[in-house]
Design an enzyme around this catalytic site. Structure first.
Site, PDB file in Angstrom:
ATOM      1  CG  ASP A 122     -30.865 -61.875  53.561  1.00 43.83           C
ATOM      2  OD1 ASP A 122     -30.426 -62.462  52.558  1.00 43.83           O
ATOM      3  OD2 ASP A 122     -31.659 -62.388  54.360  1.00 43.83           O
ATOM      4  CG  ASP A 140     -32.148 -64.721  49.104  1.00 44.40           C
ATOM      5  OD1 ASP A 140     -31.822 -65.909  49.269  1.00 44.40           O
ATOM      6  OD2 ASP A 140     -32.090 -63.870  50.008  1.00 44.40           O
TER       7      ASP A 140
END
Length: 173
Positions: A122, A140
């Site tokens: 991330d 995501d």
């Protein structure tokens, strides 16, 4: 079995695009960012390299390692389900086809990370002052956009069905 020409599999190029952009941006983040050290872009946005060993919002990230294979299995099963769904969905249902393609691309991007690295990479961090939303990535984002599109599709179908039922009732059917 429906072909790519007649099914929502026509949108598989979008799945591939999401997957490639996701993997590429994660590799750029790995190369240019220092783990946990934010690069501020805007007062509400920064790039911060983080690893998520859990699922969404770091669910089960604190577990000893079994979650890697659990989430790998879930992601793989969902990906197969999405491919089957897309293969059975008529091509003219574009909105839902695009939504499924986005979700599949995101699922495959995060699955790739989980299998290769044991965690999901991330790097996008959104915040307001000291309140931080969990870090996320392109995969995501694609999953979220696809899920929102699916919800809109359900609402639209529900409104159409309600309108059709009301019209039928007022016509005396």
């Amino acid at each position: 079995m429906p072909s790519i020409k007649t099914s929502a599999l026509v949108w598989v190029w979008l799945t591939v695009l999401v997957f490639v952009v996701d993997i590429a941006t994660k590799q750029v983040a790995e190369a240019w960012l220092i783990y946990g050290d934010p690069i501020y872009l805007l007062p509400v946005l920064d790039f911060t390299l983080l690893y998520n060993k859990g699922a969404a919002f770091s669910l089960l990230a604190d577990q000893p390692g079994w979650q890697r294979w659990f989430f790998t299995f879930i992601s793989a099963a969902v990906s197969v389900m999405l491919v089957v769904w897309m293969s059975r969905l008529p091509r003219h249902q574009r909105w839902l086809g695009i939504a499924l393609a986005l979700i599949l691309g995101g699922a495959l991007g995060n699955l790739f990370d989980r299998v290769l690295f044991g965690h999901v990479i991330d790097f996008i961090s959104v915040h307001w002052q000291n309140a931080y939303f969990p870090a996320f990535n392109i995969a995501d984002s694609a999953i979220t956009i696809g899920a929102i599109m699916m919800a809109i599709d359900v609402i639209r179908d529900s409104l159409r069905a309600s309108k059709s039922a009301t019209a039928s009732a007022s016509n005396g059917d």
